[in-house]
Design an enzyme around this catalytic site. Structure first.
Site, PDB file in Angstrom:
ATOM      1  N   CYS A 378     -20.509  15.344 -14.862  1.00  0.00           N
ATOM      2  CA  CYS A 378     -19.389  16.239 -15.193  1.00  0.00           C
ATOM      3  C   CYS A 378     -19.405  16.677 -16.660  1.00  0.00           C
ATOM      4  O   CYS A 378     -19.146  17.837 -16.974  1.00  0.00           O
ATOM      5  CB  CYS A 378     -18.054  15.594 -14.836  1.00  0.00           C
ATOM      6  SG  CYS A 378     -17.801  13.943 -15.481  1.00  0.00           S
ATOM      7  N   ASP A 502     -12.504  22.443 -13.688  1.00  0.00           N
ATOM      8  CA  ASP A 502     -12.958  21.127 -13.226  1.00  0.00           C
ATOM      9  C   ASP A 502     -14.430  21.162 -12.823  1.00  0.00           C
ATOM     10  O   ASP A 502     -14.800  21.816 -11.843  1.00  0.00           O
ATOM     11  CB  ASP A 502     -12.095  20.691 -12.030  1.00  0.00           C
ATOM     12  CG  ASP A 502     -12.231  19.214 -11.718  1.00  0.00           C
ATOM     13  OD1 ASP A 502     -13.278  18.637 -12.059  1.00  0.00           O
ATOM     14  OD2 ASP A 502     -11.289  18.642 -11.140  1.00  0.00           O
ATOM     15  N   HIS A 504     -16.100  18.894 -11.401  1.00  0.00           N
ATOM     16  CA  HIS A 504     -16.373  18.017 -10.268  1.00  0.00           C
ATOM     17  C   HIS A 504     -16.445  18.769  -8.935  1.00  0.00           C
ATOM     18  O   HIS A 504     -16.699  18.157  -7.888  1.00  0.00           O
ATOM     19  CB  HIS A 504     -15.293  16.926 -10.181  1.00  0.00           C
ATOM     20  CG  HIS A 504     -15.179  16.108 -11.431  1.00  0.00           C
ATOM     21  ND1 HIS A 504     -14.293  16.422 -12.449  1.00  0.00           N
ATOM     22  CD2 HIS A 504     -15.832  15.010 -11.838  1.00  0.00           C
ATOM     23  CE1 HIS A 504     -14.415  15.532 -13.416  1.00  0.00           C
ATOM     24  NE2 HIS A 504     -15.343  14.668 -13.081  1.00  0.00           N
TER      25      HIS A 504
END
Length: 545
Positions: A378, A502, A504
């Site tokens: 990440c 994000d 992820h």
């Protein structure tokens, strides 16, 4: 007064006030329809500089040099406007010799006015001309613009424009009637794509073809011209005048090409490339010609001493580098989504103000590039997003590094041992800062937060970062990394919302899914692990031209 309204774009007025106090002089850029005169920009020059028509070549079709600013400027024509300071050092606006009232509008309002009042034509084509080889100045012959040789094809509208077109009383707005279903949210129909066609045979020839051979020892070279042109055409313009309007816009581009070629020699001649840029505060693009055989480094002095000076743009940002040009005909080579926050609803916070990333970025996330980094990559992905921002703003031409290349950089700077390369080990904000410094020469500030519950108290600092720097922020903590694209902050209550990208996300490049499922969206204070400590990497923008 001919116009019912005279509007001046707010950033321009602020620039004029500053310039006039420094005794600067120059020209004003205007657009108008039957009722409104809109002043959109300015170009610094003295009265001894080139004629106004030369500066008009910087402008897309539909915009004109419509006046002057300076300490003692005088308007000549009835429709020309002048801006100067009165004895109290306040801005005085005149139309011809009469002082007039004007309204100040934001850039967004001016853009919306242009969208609702004009049609943007994006014109593309290849014109090849033959030039003699010698030692004189290179000039593209005016015959290339001959009425009898040119036509404009609007393929989507199934319409061909040429010098003999006759559309009677129809206006250009009729071109939009067939595509109302494609209109964008802003109410604009979007740009109309158009191709340039050039006659290759003589239309007077009505009988048997003949070949005429003329012997000539002069050497010639074929000179290709790649035309990409933008023209704003008022919707109320009669359709039978559209051909002349587009041809006049093309004439500006040819004149700009010739200005560019005056600096070249026949031996080392680069084909001019026409590019459009939109500096801060402008509600429309401006046009620049660059020779194709000169790099951005070669053009540094021209950008700094001519472009930044002429357009009164600070030379601390690479506004006129090629990477910052607007693509009139964008290709779809990139598989990544860009600027995924656009279109998200604004958080409802009393007195909340938005402070957002400035410029363009690409969304890097898990599982891209055929790389399975789910569960450990990440921070690498957030770093790639940060680097994409510096690439898209033309601060660097370095490619986006892979995970392995990022690891090698950390080894090279002595941050990690050699065994680190090729592993699936995490990195954090400190490592991200080290890579930005080593790979791009970018410095960063590190913000330490002892626990996630304190992040909401940093809203003012983050707002200042987005105001002064405008770069995305990498935040790492609680074994997770994210990218902060902005904050919504209330000065009165201190309440803060965070715009989070994000890394992820493991799905495909589907913007609707990404926004609807919150992979890019506004988050409250409870988004953060309340007891974990966080480090934030805040990249700083370098000063460069």
């Amino acid at each position: 007064m001919r116009f019912q309204q005279v509007l001046i774009v707010k950033p321009l007025l602020e620039k004029l006030e500053s310039g006039l106090k420094q005794a600067k002089t120059g020209l004003l850029v205007t657009w108008n329809n039957d009722d409104i005169l809109l002043v959109t920009g300015c170009l610094q020059c003295s009265e001894k500089d080139e004629p106004k028509v030369q500066f008009q070549n910087f402008l897309p079709g539909g915009f004109h040099i419509g006046g002057r600013f300076g300490t003692s400027c005088k308007s000549i024509d009835d429709d020309e406007i002048s801006v100067q300071l009165n004895e109290e050092k306040n801005v005085l606006v005149k139309l011809s010799s009469n002082v007039i009232q004007y309204e100040v509008v934001a850039s967004k309002e001016a853009s919306e006015l242009l969208d609702s009042s004009t049609i943007q034509f994006c014109v593309k084509g290849n014109l090849t001309t033959t030039l003699p080889v010698g030692n004189g100045l290179i000039q593209i012959p005016s015959e290339i613009l001959s009425n009898r040789n040119l036509a404009f094809c609007l393929e989507e509208k199934k319409l061909l424009l040429h010098d003999a077109s006759d559309f009677q009383t129809t206006t250009c707005e009729s071109l939009l009637e067939k595509t109302k279903g494609k209109q964008t949210v802003s109410g604009s129909s979007g740009p109309v794509k158009c191709k340039i066609l050039r006659r290759t045979s003589c239309h007077e020839t009505k009988y048997v073809p003949t070949i005429e051979c003329n012997q000539n020892d002069q050497k010639v070279v074929k000179f290709p011209l790649c035309i990409e042109m933008l023209s704003y055409v008022n919707k109320t313009l009669p359709l039978n005048k559209l051909y002349d309007e587009l041809r006049n816009s093309l004439s500006r581009q040819i004149n700009s090409f010739n200005s560019c070629l005056r600096k070249e020699t026949r031996i080392k001649c680069g084909v001019p490339k026409f590019l459009y840029f939109q500096p801060y505060g402008w509600c429309h693009p401006i046009a620049i010609s660059y020779p194709s055989n000169k790099s951005d480094t070669d053009l540094l002095d021209f950008r700094k001493n001519t472009l930044h000076s002429t357009f009164l743009v600070p030379d601390t940002k690479p506004v006129f580098r090629r990477k910052n040009a607007i693509a009139l005909f964008p290709n779809k080579e990139s598989l990544l989504l860009a600027n995924t926050h656009i279109g998200l609803p604004t958080p409802r916070i009393p007195d909340g103000k938005l402070f957002l990333v400035k410029g363009n970025y690409d969304y890097h996330h898990y599982m891209q590039d055929r790389m399975d980094d789910n569960g450990w990559g990440c921070a690498y992905r957030s770093l790639q997003t940060l680097i994409s921002w510096f690439r898209n703003q033309a601060y660097t031409e370095e490619k986006i590094p892979t995970h392995k290349e990022i690891q090698q950089i950390l080894v090279d700077v002595g941050d990690k041992p050699k065994e680190f390369v090729g592993t699936r080990k995490w990195i954090g904000s400190i490592e991200v800062s080290a890579v930005l410094n080593q790979y791009l020469g970018i410095t960063s500030k590190i913000m330490f937060v002892s626990q996630g519950s304190e992040l909401t108290n940093r809203g003012r600092e983050l707002a200042m970062h987005f105001t002064n720097q405008g770069t995305p922020i990498m935040i790492g903590g609680g074994v997770l990394a994210h990218t902060i694209l902005g904050v919504c902050f209330s000065e009165t209550t201190g309440e803060t919302r965070f715009l989070i990208l994000d890394p992820h996300y493991t799905g495909g490049e589907d913007l609707k899914v990404i926004q609807d499922k919150g992979w890019c969206g506004w988050k409250g204070p409870n988004f953060w692990n309340q007891t974990a400590y966080y480090n934030l990497c805040l990249p700083q923008v370098p000063e460069m031209c």
